[in-house]
Motif scaffolding. Structure first.
Motif, short mmCIF file in Angstrom:
data_model
loop_
_atom_site.label_atom_id
_atom_site.label_comp_id
_atom_site.label_asym_id
_atom_site.label_seq_id
_atom_site.Cartn_x
_atom_site.Cartn_y
_atom_site.Cartn_z
N UNK A 208 -9.79 24.10 18.67
CA UNK A 208 -9.06 23.08 17.92
C UNK A 208 -7.84 22.60 18.69
N UNK A 209 -7.12 23.51 19.32
CA UNK A 209 -5.96 23.12 20.12
C UNK A 209 -6.35 22.13 21.22
N UNK A 210 -7.47 22.41 21.90
CA UNK A 210 -7.91 21.52 22.97
C UNK A 210 -8.46 20.21 22.40
N UNK A 211 -9.13 20.31 21.27
CA UNK A 211 -9.67 19.09 20.65
C UNK A 211 -8.56 18.14 20.23
N UNK A 212 -7.39 18.68 19.91
CA UNK A 212 -6.25 17.81 19.57
C UNK A 212 -5.83 16.97 20.78
N UNK A 213 -5.97 17.53 21.97
CA UNK A 213 -5.68 16.77 23.19
C UNK A 213 -6.65 15.60 23.30
N UNK A 214 -7.91 15.88 23.02
CA UNK A 214 -8.94 14.83 23.06
C UNK A 214 -8.63 13.75 22.04
N UNK A 215 -8.23 14.16 20.84
CA UNK A 215 -7.93 13.20 19.77
C UNK A 215 -6.80 12.26 20.17
N UNK A 216 -5.79 12.78 20.85
CA UNK A 216 -4.66 11.93 21.26
C UNK A 216 -5.10 10.80 22.17
N UNK A 217 -6.19 11.04 22.90
CA UNK A 217 -6.69 10.03 23.85
C UNK A 217 -7.82 9.20 23.26
N UNK A 221 -15.58 15.08 20.54
CA UNK A 221 -15.83 16.51 20.77
C UNK A 221 -17.30 16.80 20.49
N UNK A 222 -18.03 17.26 21.51
CA UNK A 222 -19.43 17.63 21.38
C UNK A 222 -19.56 19.13 21.52
N UNK A 237 -20.07 25.04 9.95
CA UNK A 237 -18.77 24.95 9.29
C UNK A 237 -17.64 25.07 10.32
N UNK A 238 -17.78 26.00 11.26
CA UNK A 238 -16.75 26.17 12.28
C UNK A 238 -16.56 24.89 13.09
N UNK A 239 -17.66 24.30 13.53
CA UNK A 239 -17.58 23.07 14.33
C UNK A 239 -16.95 21.94 13.53
N UNK A 240 -17.41 21.78 12.29
CA UNK A 240 -16.86 20.72 11.46
C UNK A 240 -15.38 20.91 11.19
N UNK A 241 -14.97 22.15 10.89
CA UNK A 241 -13.57 22.41 10.60
C UNK A 241 -12.69 22.22 11.83
N UNK A 242 -13.17 22.65 12.99
CA UNK A 242 -12.40 22.49 14.22
C UNK A 242 -12.15 21.02 14.52
N UNK A 243 -13.21 20.22 14.44
CA UNK A 243 -13.07 18.79 14.72
C UNK A 243 -12.21 18.10 13.67
N UNK A 244 -12.39 18.48 12.40
CA UNK A 244 -11.62 17.86 11.32
C UNK A 244 -10.13 18.17 11.47
N UNK A 278 -19.07 13.04 5.10
CA UNK A 278 -18.31 12.30 4.08
C UNK A 278 -16.80 12.39 4.33
N UNK A 279 -16.37 13.40 5.11
CA UNK A 279 -14.93 13.56 5.36
C UNK A 279 -14.55 13.28 6.81
N UNK A 280 -15.53 13.21 7.73
CA UNK A 280 -15.21 13.06 9.15
C UNK A 280 -16.35 12.36 9.84
N UNK A 281 -16.06 11.78 11.02
CA UNK A 281 -17.10 11.13 11.81
C UNK A 281 -17.93 12.19 12.51
#
Length: 491
Positions: A208-217, A221-222, A237-244, A278-281
């Motif tokens: 999740x910490x690294x995915x936040x870097x991706x989100x800023x740009x 996240x695959x 659930x883990x993947x969805x929660x991390x990306x969300x 329904x809550x995230x792409x």
């Protein structure tokens, strides 16, 4: 005689990549762009374009579609080593998305890689930044385009001495800095391969910490889920929660329910993915086969499913044989044979056809080959995945329309992977185009003979240049190398 200034693809069935209705018409290419679409374009060429300067291609009975985008590849090194890219061009693929399953060439330098990095070749890790990898792609001039993800496992190798534990705060900061640099240099996002031992110890918080870097740009996240077997619901659930939590779009790599005990569980996983959507792409990619392929792992050799050896360093002579037959010949268990054959790779016949059909027909699903180009005896998906979708799942099984099939390979993928100006036929878009025969398009690659040119692919244009002309035997050929390293939309 001077070269034509434009190419007119005339009187074909235009399938534009949006998923909307097809229509009979023409497509005019000039330079690296689509100049115009319509009917009867030969009689109303743009001002300044003389008829003598236009090459006419009769496309009657053929489909004119956007070049296919392979959503899931491990082509990072092969586009440098073998820039003709025949296995992909011959399927109509004009762009490959690299860096999947947590494994990318950049940003990491080492004289010799270890599993699972060996999926990209043993000595390919020479690029300390995405800019360095981009320079290598530009120098190689591959025949198709490259859109790159950054691998979480590669970041771990670059920042950590031991991978059997979570990253320390300093190591995580190092990974984040490397990722931030790669994203600034145009990477399309990050991938993870939590299934692999070298990333399994990474907690969700690290991702999740690294995915936040991706989100800023503005990237994606695959993920190759932590489990595609018994714990698949928890892994989803883990993947969805991390990306969300990170605020980043999610792509579930090669979605499957693996192992006989999990057959039929797409009836559970697909509704869960719909709920998450329904809550995230969110999107998925899939390859159209019941066998997967990865490195040899004794935990996947269960004595029930067939396991086909694709390569082995200690026993290369066994390549192309079933592990069960090798084990009988050696007088040992299949797990023991697996240990003796490592390091190596294999095809695992671990899926049920009904599950594959449910996933491939789902409206959130894109097509990816997941081929391993460095295997000595590769999975047939390397050469045949995209035509197989048309032949088996559209023409034979009728799981979706022609327009939907093309959309899963083009417009949907471009949108989900942040690939600008590709995947759609429209005036002004980049001229990545495939012409194919809908009646004959089919794969020929098999598990026994995996190197087989697909049928029905007539012409492939990459950035407006005729890159491949189909045919049989020596008639089929890569004509030109006009691919580019792509930059993330909005970068």
């Amino acid at each position: 005689m001077s070269e034509p200034q434009a190419v007119l693809l005339e009187a074909g069935l235009v399938v534009d990549g949006t998923g909307g209705p097809s229509w009979p018409g023409d497509l005019l290419l000039q330079g690296d762009r689509i100049l115009a679409l319509g009917e009867g374009l030969r009689g109303r060429l743009p001002a300044g374009l003389a008829p003598a300067a236009v090459e006419i291609v009769d496309c009657r009975g053929k489909v004119i579609a956007p070049g296919f985008i392979d959503a899931h590849t491990h082509d990072d090194a092969i586009v440098l080593r073998d820039p003709l890219c025949l296995p992909k061009l011959s399927q109509g693929i004009t762009t490959v998305v690299t860096g999947n399953c947590g494994i990318s060439l950049a940003p990491y330098r080492t004289p010799r890689s270890l599993p699972p990095l060996t999926l990209l070749g043993a000595d390919s890790f020479r690029h300390a930044s995405m800019a360095a990898y981009r320079a290598a792609v530009d120098a190689a001039r591959p025949a198709l385009n490259v859109a790159a993800l950054v691998g979480h496992t590669t970041l771990r190798f670059a920042a950590m001495q031991a991978l059997d534990r979570p990253a320390s705060a300093d190591e995580l900061a190092h990974m984040a800095a490397l990722l931030d640099g790669c994203m600034a240099e145009g990477a399309h996002g990050m991938s993870s391969g939590l299934f692999y031992e070298e990333a399994f110890a990474a907690p969700a918080e690290e991702v999740t910490t690294l995915a936040r870097v991706v989100a800023r740009h503005g990237g994606v996240y695959a993920t190759h889920l932590r489990s595609e077997m018994q714990q698949i619901i928890e892994a989803l659930h883990e993947a969805g929660d991390s990306a969300f939590a990170a605020g980043v779009p999610l792509v579930i790599s090669h979605h499957k329910c693996a192992g006989p005990a999990n057959w039929g569980r797409t009836r559970e996983t697909l509704p869960l993915i719909e709920t998450l959507a329904k809550r995230q792409q969110i999107a998925m990619d899939v390859y159209p086969y019941v066998a997967g392929s990865t490195v040899l792992r004794e935990d996947l050799v269960d004595g029930v499913i067939d396991v086909l050896l694709t390569w082995s360093d200690p026993h290369p002579e066994m390549t192309g044989r079933l592990v069960a037959d090798i084990a009988r010949e050696w007088g040992v268990s299949e797990k023991e044979a697996c240990l003796r054959l490592k390091p190596g790779g294999a095809c695992y016949f671990q899926m049920q056809e009904e599950d594959v059909e449910r996933v491939i027909a789902h409206p959130l699903t894109m097509i990816g080959s997941d081929g391993l180009p460095h295997d000595r005896h590769p999975h047939p998906r390397l050469w045949g995945a995209f035509p197989r979708v048309f032949a088996r799942y559209w023409r034979e099984r009728g799981l979706f329309t022609l327009e939907q099939a093309v959309h899963k390979m083009t417009g949907m993928t471009a949108r989900n992977l942040r690939i600008a100006d590709r995947g759609l036929l429209r005036a002004g878009a980049m001229a990545d185009v495939v012409v194919f025969d809908p009646a004959t398009i089919a794969d020929t690659a098999t598990y026994d003979r995996p190197h087989g040119l697909s049928l029905g692919i007539e012409r492939v244009f990459v950035n407006g240049v005729l890159a491949y002309r189909g045919g049989t035997g020596d008639e089929a050929a890569t004509i030109a190398r006009a691919g580019r390293m792509l930059t993330r939309a909005g970068a």
